[in-house]
Design a protein around this motif. Structure first.
Motif, PDB file in Angstrom:
ATOM      1  N   PRO A  35       1.023  -1.430   0.083  1.00  0.00           N
ATOM      2  CA  PRO A  35       0.019  -0.003  -0.018  1.00  0.00           C
ATOM      3  C   PRO A  35       0.916   1.296  -0.102  1.00  0.00           C
ATOM      4  N   TYR A  36       0.420   2.370  -0.569  1.00  0.00           N
ATOM      5  CA  TYR A  36       1.097   3.596  -0.611  1.00  0.00           C
ATOM      6  C   TYR A  36       0.272   4.792  -0.314  1.00  0.00           C
ATOM      7  N   ASN A  37       0.824   5.964  -0.222  1.00  0.00           N
ATOM      8  CA  ASN A  37       0.343   7.273  -0.162  1.00  0.00           C
ATOM      9  C   ASN A  37       1.010   8.080  -1.215  1.00  0.00           C
ATOM     10  N   ILE A  38      -0.042   8.961  -1.810  1.00  0.00           N
ATOM     11  CA  ILE A  38       0.887  10.337  -2.477  1.00  0.00           C
ATOM     12  C   ILE A  38       0.212  11.392  -2.068  1.00  0.00           C
ATOM     13  N   GLU A  39       1.013  12.357  -1.490  1.00  0.00           N
ATOM     14  CA  GLU A  39       0.990  13.579  -0.932  1.00  0.00           C
ATOM     15  C   GLU A  39       1.742  14.804  -1.872  1.00  0.00           C
ATOM     16  N   GLN A  40       1.023  15.906  -1.658  1.00  0.00           N
ATOM     17  CA  GLN A  40       1.361  17.110  -2.296  1.00  0.00           C
ATOM     18  C   GLN A  40       2.170  17.833  -1.157  1.00  0.00           C
ATOM     19  N   THR A  41       3.560  17.981  -1.351  1.00  0.00           N
ATOM     20  CA  THR A  41       4.159  18.766   0.103  1.00  0.00           C
ATOM     21  C   THR A  41       4.568  20.074  -0.035  1.00  0.00           C
ATOM     22  N   SER A  42       4.213  20.573  -1.458  1.00  0.00           N
ATOM     23  CA  SER A  42       4.244  22.026  -1.878  1.00  0.00           C
ATOM     24  C   SER A  42       3.540  22.291  -3.231  1.00  0.00           C
ATOM     25  N   ASP A  43       3.630  23.471  -3.767  1.00  0.00           N
ATOM     26  CA  ASP A  43       3.027  23.606  -5.006  1.00  0.00           C
ATOM     27  C   ASP A  43       3.604  22.835  -5.833  1.00  0.00           C
ATOM     28  N   HIS A  44       5.085  22.509  -5.944  1.00  0.00           N
ATOM     29  CA  HIS A  44       5.820  21.793  -6.981  1.00  0.00           C
ATOM     30  C   HIS A  44       6.450  20.618  -6.412  1.00  0.00           C
ATOM     31  N   SER A  45       5.994  20.056  -5.277  1.00  0.00           N
ATOM     32  CA  SER A  45       6.759  18.762  -4.966  1.00  0.00           C
ATOM     33  C   SER A  45       5.634  17.856  -4.149  1.00  0.00           C
ATOM     34  N   TYR A  46       6.136  16.569  -4.218  1.00  0.00           N
ATOM     35  CA  TYR A  46       5.344  15.251  -3.940  1.00  0.00           C
ATOM     36  C   TYR A  46       5.972  14.561  -3.181  1.00  0.00           C
ATOM     37  N   ARG A  47       5.346  13.383  -2.301  1.00  0.00           N
ATOM     38  CA  ARG A  47       6.045  12.499  -1.640  1.00  0.00           C
ATOM     39  C   ARG A  47       5.174  11.256  -1.951  1.00  0.00           C
ATOM     40  N   ILE A  48       5.688  10.271  -2.154  1.00  0.00           N
ATOM     41  CA  ILE A  48       5.240   8.953  -1.973  1.00  0.00           C
ATOM     42  C   ILE A  48       5.846   8.180  -1.106  1.00  0.00           C
ATOM     43  N   THR A  49       4.832   7.512  -0.244  1.00  0.00           N
ATOM     44  CA  THR A  49       5.355   6.626   0.815  1.00  0.00           C
ATOM     45  C   THR A  49       4.731   5.465   0.633  1.00  0.00           C
ATOM     46  N   LEU A  50       5.445   4.252   0.656  1.00  0.00           N
ATOM     47  CA  LEU A  50       5.203   2.828   0.527  1.00  0.00           C
ATOM     48  C   LEU A  50       5.177   2.257   1.937  1.00  0.00           C
ATOM     49  N   ALA A  51       4.437   1.174   2.263  1.00  0.00           N
ATOM     50  CA  ALA A  51       4.612   0.501   3.544  1.00  0.00           C
ATOM     51  C   ALA A  51       5.551  -0.646   3.267  1.00  0.00           C
ATOM     52  N   VAL A  52       6.431  -0.578   3.686  1.00  0.00           N
ATOM     53  CA  VAL A  52       7.525  -1.721   3.333  1.00  0.00           C
ATOM     54  C   VAL A  52       8.206  -2.414   4.800  1.00  0.00           C
ATOM     55  N   ALA A  53       7.203  -2.492   5.584  1.00  0.00           N
ATOM     56  CA  ALA A  53       7.549  -3.222   6.975  1.00  0.00           C
ATOM     57  C   ALA A  53       8.334  -4.686   6.661  1.00  0.00           C
ATOM     58  N   GLY A  54       9.446  -4.797   7.221  1.00  0.00           N
ATOM     59  CA  GLY A  54      10.074  -5.910   6.924  1.00  0.00           C
ATOM     60  C   GLY A  54      11.271  -6.089   5.919  1.00  0.00           C
ATOM     61  N   PHE A  55      11.282  -5.043   4.973  1.00  0.00           N
ATOM     62  CA  PHE A  55      12.318  -5.101   4.104  1.00  0.00           C
ATOM     63  C   PHE A  55      13.291  -4.097   4.454  1.00  0.00           C
ATOM     64  N   ALA A  56      14.635  -4.559   4.262  1.00  0.00           N
ATOM     65  CA  ALA A  56      15.709  -3.761   4.712  1.00  0.00           C
ATOM     66  C   ALA A  56      16.002  -2.945   3.312  1.00  0.00           C
ATOM     67  N   GLU A  57      17.075  -1.906   3.768  1.00  0.00           N
ATOM     68  CA  GLU A  57      17.474  -0.917   2.694  1.00  0.00           C
ATOM     69  C   GLU A  57      18.105  -1.820   1.652  1.00  0.00           C
ATOM     70  N   ASN A  58      18.683  -2.845   1.795  1.00  0.00           N
ATOM     71  CA  ASN A  58      19.370  -3.662   0.626  1.00  0.00           C
ATOM     72  C   ASN A  58      18.279  -4.339  -0.076  1.00  0.00           C
ATOM     73  N   ASP A  59      17.017  -4.846   0.430  1.00  0.00           N
ATOM     74  CA  ASP A  59      16.082  -5.338  -0.046  1.00  0.00           C
ATOM     75  C   ASP A  59      15.102  -4.473  -1.256  1.00  0.00           C
ATOM     76  N   LEU A  60      15.565  -3.202  -1.251  1.00  0.00           N
ATOM     77  CA  LEU A  60      14.787  -2.468  -2.108  1.00  0.00           C
ATOM     78  C   LEU A  60      15.438  -1.800  -3.070  1.00  0.00           C
TER      79      LEU A  60
END
Length: 137
Positions: A35-60
């Protein structure tokens, strides 16, 4: 009833690829995980957030391929002799794709508390007015 094609409308000149883009997005194969969220953080920027519980940095892995942001996750199923009475948390791989508009740049990616945050920014095009000279034929 005739099918309306976006690229054939007389007021949409140069938008022939828009219909292909919509079809590519619809066929991207995203199955809802993670699952993921997409949010607008300013007039010209966005943030995509993914729920990646259990994944390490090297797994992505995060790549930009043909104007698409592609986020892949692959966990190794380490069976170190543990015996599960119930296994509801599976080591599962995923691929999530997001089509990027021209001028959208991928910034930094941060993983914290099982959430992967990917920041995007859109360059503001400079407003340019061109005057077209009319010559006598």
């Amino acid at each position: 009833m005739t099918k309306f094609a976006l690229g054939t409308h007389p007021f949409l000149l140069g938008f022939e690829q828009l219909e292909r883009l919509v079809e590519r997005t619809a066929k991207s194969g995203n199955d809802g995980y993670p699952p993921y969220n997409i949010e607008q953080t300013s007039d010209h920027s966005y943030r995509i957030t993914l729920a990646v519980a259990g994944f390490a940095e090297n797994d992505l892995a995060i790549t930009v391929e043909d104007n698409s942001l592609v986020i892949r996750g692959r966990q190794t199923d380490e069976d170190d002799g543990r015996i599960f009475l119930h296994r509801g948390i599976a080591a599962r791989q995923f691929q999530r794709s997001f089509v990027l508009a021209d001028g959208v740049d991928v910034g930094e990616a941060v993983i914290e508390n099982g959430l992967l945050h990917v920041d995007l920014s859109r360059a503001v095009p400079e407003r340019i007015v061109h005057t077209i000279n009319i010559r006598k034929g």
